[in-house]
Design a protein around this motif. Structure first.
Motif, short mmCIF file in Angstrom:
data_model
loop_
_atom_site.label_atom_id
_atom_site.label_comp_id
_atom_site.label_asym_id
_atom_site.label_seq_id
_atom_site.Cartn_x
_atom_site.Cartn_y
_atom_site.Cartn_z
N ARG A 1 0.85 -1.18 0.00
CA ARG A 1 0.00 0.00 0.00
C ARG A 1 0.90 1.23 0.00
NH1 ARG A 1 -1.80 -5.15 1.19
NH2 ARG A 1 -4.09 -5.22 1.19
N PHE A 2 1.09 1.78 -1.18
CA PHE A 2 2.01 2.90 -1.40
C PHE A 2 3.35 2.60 -0.71
CE2 PHE A 2 3.37 7.28 -2.04
CZ PHE A 2 2.79 7.55 -3.26
N GLN A 3 3.87 1.42 -1.04
CA GLN A 3 5.09 0.92 -0.41
C GLN A 3 6.30 1.19 -1.28
OE1 GLN A 3 5.16 -3.32 0.11
NE2 GLN A 3 7.00 -3.30 1.37
N VAL A 4 7.34 1.71 -0.67
CA VAL A 4 8.60 1.98 -1.37
C VAL A 4 9.43 0.69 -1.38
CG1 VAL A 4 10.74 3.31 -1.36
CG2 VAL A 4 8.59 4.42 -0.72
N LEU A 5 9.76 0.21 -2.59
CA LEU A 5 10.57 -0.99 -2.72
C LEU A 5 12.04 -0.65 -2.93
CD1 LEU A 5 8.52 -3.60 -4.77
CD2 LEU A 5 8.58 -3.15 -2.32
N SER A 6 12.32 0.46 -3.58
CA SER A 6 13.70 0.89 -3.76
C SER A 6 13.74 2.40 -3.91
CB SER A 6 14.33 0.22 -4.99
OG SER A 6 13.79 0.75 -6.18
N ARG A 7 14.90 2.98 -3.64
CA ARG A 7 15.07 4.42 -3.75
C ARG A 7 15.74 4.84 -5.05
NH1 ARG A 7 17.47 6.08 2.17
NH2 ARG A 7 15.63 5.64 3.42
N ASP A 8 16.55 3.95 -5.63
CA ASP A 8 17.30 4.32 -6.82
C ASP A 8 17.23 3.18 -7.84
OD1 ASP A 8 18.87 5.66 -8.61
OD2 ASP A 8 20.77 5.14 -7.65
N PRO A 9 16.25 3.25 -8.75
CA PRO A 9 15.25 4.31 -8.88
C PRO A 9 14.17 4.19 -7.82
CG PRO A 9 14.75 2.58 -10.41
CD PRO A 9 16.05 2.19 -9.76
N LEU A 10 13.41 5.26 -7.63
CA LEU A 10 12.31 5.22 -6.68
C LEU A 10 11.20 4.37 -7.28
CD1 LEU A 10 11.17 6.18 -3.98
CD2 LEU A 10 10.22 8.17 -5.16
N LEU A 11 10.94 3.22 -6.64
CA LEU A 11 9.91 2.28 -7.10
C LEU A 11 8.88 2.12 -6.00
CD1 LEU A 11 8.63 0.06 -8.84
CD2 LEU A 11 10.37 -1.51 -7.98
N VAL A 12 7.63 2.44 -6.31
CA VAL A 12 6.53 2.37 -5.36
C VAL A 12 5.48 1.42 -5.90
CG1 VAL A 12 4.73 3.69 -4.18
CG2 VAL A 12 6.95 4.75 -4.61
N VAL A 13 4.95 0.55 -5.03
CA VAL A 13 3.87 -0.35 -5.43
C VAL A 13 2.63 -0.04 -4.60
CG1 VAL A 13 5.36 -2.22 -6.20
CG2 VAL A 13 4.62 -2.16 -3.82
N ASP A 14 1.47 -0.16 -5.23
CA ASP A 14 0.22 0.10 -4.54
C ASP A 14 -0.84 -0.87 -5.06
OD1 ASP A 14 -1.12 2.38 -2.72
OD2 ASP A 14 -2.56 1.71 -4.21
N GLY A 15 -1.67 -1.35 -4.14
CA GLY A 15 -2.68 -2.35 -4.50
C GLY A 15 -3.98 -1.79 -5.00
N ALA A 16 -4.05 -0.50 -5.36
CA ALA A 16 -5.30 0.10 -5.85
C ALA A 16 -5.85 -0.73 -7.01
CB ALA A 16 -5.05 1.53 -6.30
N HIS A 17 -7.08 -1.22 -6.85
CA HIS A 17 -7.63 -2.13 -7.86
C HIS A 17 -9.10 -1.84 -8.19
CE1 HIS A 17 -8.36 -3.94 -3.89
NE2 HIS A 17 -9.50 -4.36 -4.42
N ASN A 18 -9.57 -0.68 -7.75
CA ASN A 18 -10.94 -0.26 -8.07
C ASN A 18 -10.96 1.27 -8.12
OD1 ASN A 18 -11.10 0.64 -5.31
ND2 ASN A 18 -11.71 -1.40 -4.68
N PRO A 19 -12.02 1.87 -8.62
CA PRO A 19 -12.05 3.34 -8.73
C PRO A 19 -11.86 4.05 -7.40
CG PRO A 19 -13.76 2.38 -10.10
CD PRO A 19 -13.18 1.25 -9.31
#
Length: 457
Positions: free
Chosen positions: A315-333
């Motif tokens: 949920r708006f989780q930072v996986l790496s800083r270089d490059p900045l990679l963010v993952v989010d589980g948004a799956h509906n409007p």
């Protein structure tokens, strides 16, 4: 039972092919000596925010010294994540053993339980065997007829933000969906509602009154965010459990949000995202009910520490800083709207690479429309469509076509999440200056695959 037999059992009957109701789960639990009647619960429903609220509340209760079970769905990487005690997922051996107990009961039934009913029954058996003082219980779908609503009572019910999703099963208006979610309200109980549109609040208020339940609605006028945090300074993902002291209040590494709610000042929340402080408000109101009406001993120091260290992957989780990679589980409007607001908040003026994988039965067109509308001032240098390893996934070529109708940037399609991540990283590495942000969204299945990829690196 072997591990393969366990997983096969827990991926049994498809819930969409059977009639909704509580008869099967009630029968199954009766055959298991009704473990749910020997446990105490906090019950959480809503379209979005259930998992975040469950994570915060379980962290607070665990920090306060209560043996706390937490049941969630879906999992991201491993089935074990669904059943946690004091933050620790169920061990493989315990999962196999408990599944064997549930299977023996299920085999006596003529009307076989669905996989979610099996999982729910397994959670109750496991939490009772683990001597849990309290269980934080997340609804799977809806509320009124969800398997988790087999419980007779809850110490407090939480209803999070509600939007249109699963309309075929729950109804095609927010009022109908609110009615289904409000089905978890118990006679004479307590319920906390995330403040939202009047149509939703009206339905929940009516049902609470009919059941003589005490309703608390979060007070947005008394929620003040002092600092929204910074993804650039967040602690990157690690497959190992983070040290709780790494992000303690006052530590220079803390990168989360600082907010005030009601009488509590300068609370630190480790979770990023505009919506997470709203979720925290629901949790804080629920904690006050647990303390004042049920005698739970939860100090202010415990609340502050737990919020500052809570971890909720994907949920708006930072996986790496270089490059900045963010993952989010948004799956509906509903989730996409919250994500778009966070994108504007944290990445205004930044160049972006979007990576999207989505289920075909989701409203992905509306999700893309929201992204176009809310983030029109962003420079999107590449948009990558891919498909998570799930039979319901939308084919990348079809998603690519929808993206191409809305975004003027280069759009690619990849057959897998791994290929999509590889292309996104390559694109970011080739950027001469001003390294772009990579944001992956669209499905919790996609999040799970990305986390698994990073765990293996």
């Amino acid at each position: 039972m072997t591990w393969d037999e366990t997983i096969a059992l827990l991926h049994g009957t498809d819930w969409k092919s059977v009639k909704a109701g509580l008869n099967r789960i009630s029968e199954l639990l009766h055959l298991l000596d009704d473990p749910h009647k020997k446990l105490r619960f906090v019950h959480i429903a809503g379209t979005n925010g259930k998992g975040s609220a469950a994570a915060m509340l379980a962290e607070i209760l665990t920090e306060a010294g209560y043996r706390t079970g937490r049941y969630i769905s879906p999992h991201l990487v491993r089935m074990n994540e669904r059943f946690c005690v004091n933050g620790e997922p169920i061990r493989d051996a315990d999962l196999r053993e408990t599944a064997s107990i549930v299977r023996a009961a299920a085999e006596q039934m003529i009307d076989k339980p669905t996989n979610f009913e099996l999982l729910t029954a397994l959670s109750f058996v496991y939490f009772l065997r683990q001597h849990c003082d309290i269980v934080v219980l997340e609804v799977g779908l809806g509320g009124r007829l969800d398997a988790t609503n087999v419980i007779d009572h809850s110490l407090v019910s939480l209803i999070m933000h509600i939007g249109l999703e699963h309309t075929a099963e729950l109804g095609d208006t927010v009022e109908q969906i609110a009615y289904e979610k409000a089905g978890i309200i118990k006679q004479g109980g307590d319920v906390v509602l995330y403040a939202q549109m009047p149509e939703v609040e009206g339905v929940v208020s009516r049902i609470a009154a009919e059941r003589e339940a005490r309703l608390t609605v979060t007070d947005q006028s008394r929620l003040d965010v002092l600092d929204r945090g910074d993804p650039e300074s967040a602690t990157p993902f690690s497959p190992d459990q983070p040290d709780p002291d790494d992000q303690a209040v006052g530590n220079e590494r803390f990168s989360g949000q600082i907010f005030t709610y009601r009488s509590r000042e300068e609370l630190h929340l480790s979770l990023l995202g505009r919506h997470q402080t709203n979720n925290a408000a629901v949790v804080l109101d629920a904690v006050d009910i647990l303390r004042e009406r049920h005698g739970y001993e939860i100090s202010e120091a415990v609340i502050r520490k737990a919020l500052s260290t809570v971890n909720w992957p994907g949920r708006f989780q930072v996986l790496s800083r270089d490059p900045l990679l963010v993952v989010d589980g948004a799956h509906n409007p509903n989730g996409m709207q919250a994500l778009a607001e966070s994108i504007r908040l944290y990445f205004a003026g930044r160049r972006m690479i979007f990576l999207m994988g989505v289920m075909a039965d989701k409203n992905y067109r509306q999700m893309l429309d929201i992204l176009v509308k809310e983030c029109s001032d962003l420079e999107v240098i590449r948009f990558i469509a891919e498909a998570p390893r799930e039979e319901r996934a939308l084919r990348p070529e079809q998603l690519k076509a929808e993206i191409g109708r809305r975004f003027p940037c280069p759009v690619d399609s990849c057959d897998s999440v791994r290929e999509g991540i590889k292309l996104a990283l390559k694109t970011a590495a080739e950027a001469a200056t001003d390294r772009p942000v990579i944001l992956a969204f669209g499905s919790l299945y996609q999040v799970g695959e990305i986390l698994a990829i990073y765990e293996s690196m």
